[in-house]
Every structure is written in structure tokens, then in C-alpha cells.
Write a protein that holds these residues in place. Structure first.
Motif, PDB file in Angstrom:
ATOM      1  N   ASP A 127      41.582 -14.998  38.102  1.00  0.00           N
ATOM      2  CA  ASP A 127      40.947 -15.700  37.272  1.00  0.00           C
ATOM      3  C   ASP A 127      39.845 -16.572  37.559  1.00  0.00           C
ATOM      4  OD1 ASP A 127      42.534 -14.250  35.058  1.00  0.00           O
ATOM      5  OD2 ASP A 127      44.094 -15.757  35.460  1.00  0.00           O
ATOM      6  N   VAL A 128      38.639 -16.504  37.094  1.00  0.00           N
ATOM      7  CA  VAL A 128      37.790 -17.549  37.583  1.00  0.00           C
ATOM      8  C   VAL A 128      37.809 -18.561  36.446  1.00  0.00           C
ATOM      9  CG1 VAL A 128      35.250 -18.167  37.613  1.00  0.00           C
ATOM     10  CG2 VAL A 128      36.146 -15.592  38.173  1.00  0.00           C
ATOM     11  N   VAL A 129      38.356 -19.973  37.121  1.00  0.00           N
ATOM     12  CA  VAL A 129      38.802 -20.752  36.476  1.00  0.00           C
ATOM     13  C   VAL A 129      37.458 -21.724  36.104  1.00  0.00           C
ATOM     14  CG1 VAL A 129      39.925 -23.282  36.485  1.00  0.00           C
ATOM     15  CG2 VAL A 129      40.965 -20.976  37.652  1.00  0.00           C
ATOM     16  N   ASP A 130      36.370 -21.767  37.097  1.00  0.00           N
ATOM     17  CA  ASP A 130      35.317 -22.659  36.744  1.00  0.00           C
ATOM     18  C   ASP A 130      33.922 -22.252  37.753  1.00  0.00           C
ATOM     19  OD1 ASP A 130      33.561 -24.408  35.510  1.00  0.00           O
ATOM     20  OD2 ASP A 130      34.689 -26.225  36.066  1.00  0.00           O
ATOM     21  N   ALA A 176      27.323 -21.586  44.920  1.00  0.00           N
ATOM     22  CA  ALA A 176      28.377 -21.869  43.804  1.00  0.00           C
ATOM     23  C   ALA A 176      29.349 -21.957  44.513  1.00  0.00           C
ATOM     24  CB  ALA A 176      28.216 -20.389  43.317  1.00  0.00           C
ATOM     25  N   PHE A 177      30.198 -23.104  43.994  1.00  0.00           N
ATOM     26  CA  PHE A 177      31.564 -23.157  44.152  1.00  0.00           C
ATOM     27  C   PHE A 177      32.443 -22.470  42.983  1.00  0.00           C
ATOM     28  CE2 PHE A 177      29.119 -26.481  45.994  1.00  0.00           C
ATOM     29  CZ  PHE A 177      30.037 -26.629  47.288  1.00  0.00           C
ATOM     30  N   MET A 178      33.154 -21.203  43.291  1.00  0.00           N
ATOM     31  CA  MET A 178      33.817 -20.452  42.510  1.00  0.00           C
ATOM     32  C   MET A 178      35.215 -20.851  42.718  1.00  0.00           C
ATOM     33  SD  MET A 178      33.868 -16.602  41.883  1.00  0.00           S
ATOM     34  CE  MET A 178      32.159 -16.300  41.406  1.00  0.00           C
ATOM     35  N   LEU A 179      35.701 -21.605  41.711  1.00  0.00           N
ATOM     36  CA  LEU A 179      37.293 -21.800  41.528  1.00  0.00           C
ATOM     37  C   LEU A 179      37.944 -20.917  40.778  1.00  0.00           C
ATOM     38  CD1 LEU A 179      35.420 -24.379  41.725  1.00  0.00           C
ATOM     39  CD2 LEU A 179      37.382 -25.797  40.591  1.00  0.00           C
ATOM     40  N   VAL A 180      38.921 -20.155  41.545  1.00  0.00           N
ATOM     41  CA  VAL A 180      39.692 -19.072  41.094  1.00  0.00           C
ATOM     42  C   VAL A 180      41.093 -19.427  41.174  1.00  0.00           C
ATOM     43  CG1 VAL A 180      37.796 -17.504  41.704  1.00  0.00           C
ATOM     44  CG2 VAL A 180      39.696 -17.808  43.231  1.00  0.00           C
ATOM     45  N   LYS A 181      41.833 -18.636  40.513  1.00  0.00           N
ATOM     46  CA  LYS A 181      43.309 -18.547  40.521  1.00  0.00           C
ATOM     47  C   LYS A 181      43.866 -17.163  40.762  1.00  0.00           C
ATOM     48  CE  LYS A 181      47.339 -20.160  38.059  1.00  0.00           C
ATOM     49  NZ  LYS A 181      48.085 -20.952  39.185  1.00  0.00           N
ATOM     50  N   THR A 182      44.711 -16.981  41.590  1.00  0.00           N
ATOM     51  CA  THR A 182      45.124 -15.616  41.757  1.00  0.00           C
ATOM     52  C   THR A 182      46.176 -15.023  40.533  1.00  0.00           C
ATOM     53  OG1 THR A 182      46.980 -16.482  43.154  1.00  0.00           O
ATOM     54  CG2 THR A 182      45.351 -15.707  44.327  1.00  0.00           C
ATOM     55  N   THR A 183      46.266 -13.813  40.381  1.00  0.00           N
ATOM     56  CA  THR A 183      46.926 -13.184  39.256  1.00  0.00           C
ATOM     57  C   THR A 183      48.107 -12.790  39.778  1.00  0.00           C
ATOM     58  OG1 THR A 183      45.882 -11.112  39.471  1.00  0.00           O
ATOM     59  CG2 THR A 183      44.724 -12.440  37.817  1.00  0.00           C
ATOM     60  N   ALA A 233      27.654  -8.112  39.752  1.00  0.00           N
ATOM     61  CA  ALA A 233      28.314  -7.185  40.761  1.00  0.00           C
ATOM     62  C   ALA A 233      29.920  -7.604  40.815  1.00  0.00           C
ATOM     63  CB  ALA A 233      27.922  -7.177  42.120  1.00  0.00           C
ATOM     64  N   LEU A 234      30.221  -8.710  40.732  1.00  0.00           N
ATOM     65  CA  LEU A 234      31.634  -9.064  40.908  1.00  0.00           C
ATOM     66  C   LEU A 234      32.479  -8.821  39.391  1.00  0.00           C
ATOM     67  CD1 LEU A 234      31.603 -12.698  42.607  1.00  0.00           C
ATOM     68  CD2 LEU A 234      32.646 -10.599  43.510  1.00  0.00           C
ATOM     69  N   ARG A 235      31.679  -9.020  38.424  1.00  0.00           N
ATOM     70  CA  ARG A 235      32.286  -8.715  37.056  1.00  0.00           C
ATOM     71  C   ARG A 235      32.562  -7.150  36.953  1.00  0.00           C
ATOM     72  NH1 ARG A 235      29.392 -11.641  32.216  1.00  0.00           N
ATOM     73  NH2 ARG A 235      31.438 -10.715  31.387  1.00  0.00           N
ATOM     74  N   GLU A 236      31.821  -6.388  37.797  1.00  0.00           N
ATOM     75  CA  GLU A 236      32.193  -5.085  37.768  1.00  0.00           C
ATOM     76  C   GLU A 236      33.280  -4.601  38.789  1.00  0.00           C
ATOM     77  OE1 GLU A 236      28.467  -2.707  37.621  1.00  0.00           O
ATOM     78  OE2 GLU A 236      27.582  -3.904  36.265  1.00  0.00           O
ATOM     79  N   THR A 237      33.902  -5.216  39.246  1.00  0.00           N
ATOM     80  CA  THR A 237      34.965  -4.966  40.344  1.00  0.00           C
ATOM     81  C   THR A 237      36.372  -5.577  39.659  1.00  0.00           C
ATOM     82  OG1 THR A 237      34.925  -7.307  41.585  1.00  0.00           O
ATOM     83  CG2 THR A 237      33.540  -5.248  42.198  1.00  0.00           C
ATOM     84  N   TYR A 254      47.514 -27.370  47.395  1.00  0.00           N
ATOM     85  CA  TYR A 254      47.118 -28.940  46.877  1.00  0.00           C
ATOM     86  C   TYR A 254      46.979 -28.679  45.233  1.00  0.00           C
ATOM     87  CZ  TYR A 254      46.326 -29.734  51.700  1.00  0.00           C
ATOM     88  OH  TYR A 254      46.460 -29.849  53.164  1.00  0.00           O
ATOM     89  N   SER A 255      47.038 -27.642  44.626  1.00  0.00           N
ATOM     90  CA  SER A 255      46.481 -27.490  43.280  1.00  0.00           C
ATOM     91  C   SER A 255      47.140 -26.331  42.766  1.00  0.00           C
ATOM     92  CB  SER A 255      44.998 -27.209  43.266  1.00  0.00           C
ATOM     93  OG  SER A 255      44.729 -26.711  41.759  1.00  0.00           O
ATOM     94  N   ALA A 256      47.904 -26.354  41.441  1.00  0.00           N
ATOM     95  CA  ALA A 256      48.333 -25.385  40.941  1.00  0.00           C
ATOM     96  C   ALA A 256      47.411 -24.649  39.766  1.00  0.00           C
ATOM     97  CB  ALA A 256      49.658 -26.062  40.121  1.00  0.00           C
ATOM     98  N   ARG A 257      46.206 -25.383  39.423  1.00  0.00           N
ATOM     99  CA  ARG A 257      45.339 -24.680  38.557  1.00  0.00           C
ATOM    100  C   ARG A 257      44.379 -23.934  39.299  1.00  0.00           C
ATOM    101  NH1 ARG A 257      40.369 -26.053  35.649  1.00  0.00           N
ATOM    102  NH2 ARG A 257      39.710 -27.434  37.140  1.00  0.00           N
ATOM    103  N   VAL A 258      43.915 -24.264  40.668  1.00  0.00           N
ATOM    104  CA  VAL A 258      42.997 -23.397  41.376  1.00  0.00           C
ATOM    105  C   VAL A 258      43.852 -22.986  42.505  1.00  0.00           C
ATOM    106  CG1 VAL A 258      40.978 -23.489  42.600  1.00  0.00           C
ATOM    107  CG2 VAL A 258      41.104 -24.419  40.138  1.00  0.00           C
ATOM    108  N   THR A 259      43.911 -21.853  42.775  1.00  0.00           N
ATOM    109  CA  THR A 259      44.612 -21.389  44.290  1.00  0.00           C
ATOM    110  C   THR A 259      43.571 -21.075  45.332  1.00  0.00           C
ATOM    111  OG1 THR A 259      44.328 -18.928  43.587  1.00  0.00           O
ATOM    112  CG2 THR A 259      46.495 -20.380  43.119  1.00  0.00           C
TER     113      THR A 259
END
Length: 118
Positions: free
Chosen positions: A92-95, A9-16, A80-84, A56-61
Motif C-alpha cells: 500500500d502506498v502510504v505517501d 521521490a520518497f515512497m512510503l509503503v506498507k507491506t500487505t 509503470a508501477l501502477r501496472e504491476t 520503527y514504524s507500524a504505519r510505514v514498513t
């Protein structure tokens, strides 16, 4: 019968802003005390790697690559991740891009095609 193919799984996330407001030491502490123990307690057969992409990306950090032995291990990881605080608080999980390596080769009974750098 062959074993189920591993899941990647490639989890694309953005810091909050909440995550970015923490110092580096606080981030490491938060991850090692609030996230890792939950993953270790609730999952099996899961490995991870982390890639910074904010230059390189403003949408995904960040891109987090999760490798799970099978779909059950992957499902347990996401539960498990959803409970942390990782999920929707620190990041934020982008994709999610989920697949199995060389699935086409298994489907069609052919050797995987890959390049080799020399």
C-alpha cells in the motif's frame, strides 16, 4: 539554459498480507519478474534504493527512494508501477514525498548549505 533538476521521490509503503505470505525467495522472484521488467521497459533514467523501517514504524514498513532524471521519467515510473502487483497488491502506498535536491539554491542563485561530518 540549465538542465532540469533530478527528481527524488520518497515512497512510503506498507507491506500487505499477500506480500508477507510469500517466502523470501518468492518475494525476490515476484519483484524481479513482475516489477523490475515493467520498470525497465517503460522508464528511463530512474534509480532506486530501499530502506526497511518496520522496526520503527507500524504505519510505514519501507521507504523506497526513487531518483529520476526529470519529471517525465518520474511520471513514467509511477505509471509503470501502477501496472504491476507492486501497487495496491503487494504494497500500500502510504505517501509520496517528491522534491528536488537543493531547489532553494537554484531558485535564489545561492550555494547549497549542507553539513559535513568529520
Amino acid at each position: 539554459m540549465s538542465a532540469e533538476a533530478p527528481v527524488t521521490a520518497f515512497m512510503l509503503v506498507k507491506t500487505t498480507p499477500e506480500w508477507l505470505a510469500l517466502t523470501v525467495a518468492e518475494r525476490v522472484h515476484a519483484f524481479t519478474t513482475q516489477v523490475v521488467p515493467v520498470i525497465e521497459a517503460r522508464t528511463h533514467g530512474v534509480r532506486s534504493r530501499f530502506y526497511d523501517t518496520e522496526f520503527y514504524s507500524a504505519r510505514v514498513t519501507d521507504v523506497w527512494v526513487w531518483e529520476a532524471d526529470d519529471h517525465e521519467a518520474y511520471r513514467l515510473l509511477i505509471d509503470a508501477l501502477r501496472e504491476t502487483p507492486f501497487w495496491d497488491r503487494y504494497f500500500d502506498v502510504v505517501d509520496l514525498l517528491v522534491g528536488t535536491e537543493n531547489g532553494y539554491a537554484r531558485t535564489y542563485g545561492v550555494e547549497p548549505v549542507a553539513t559535513i561530518a568529520t
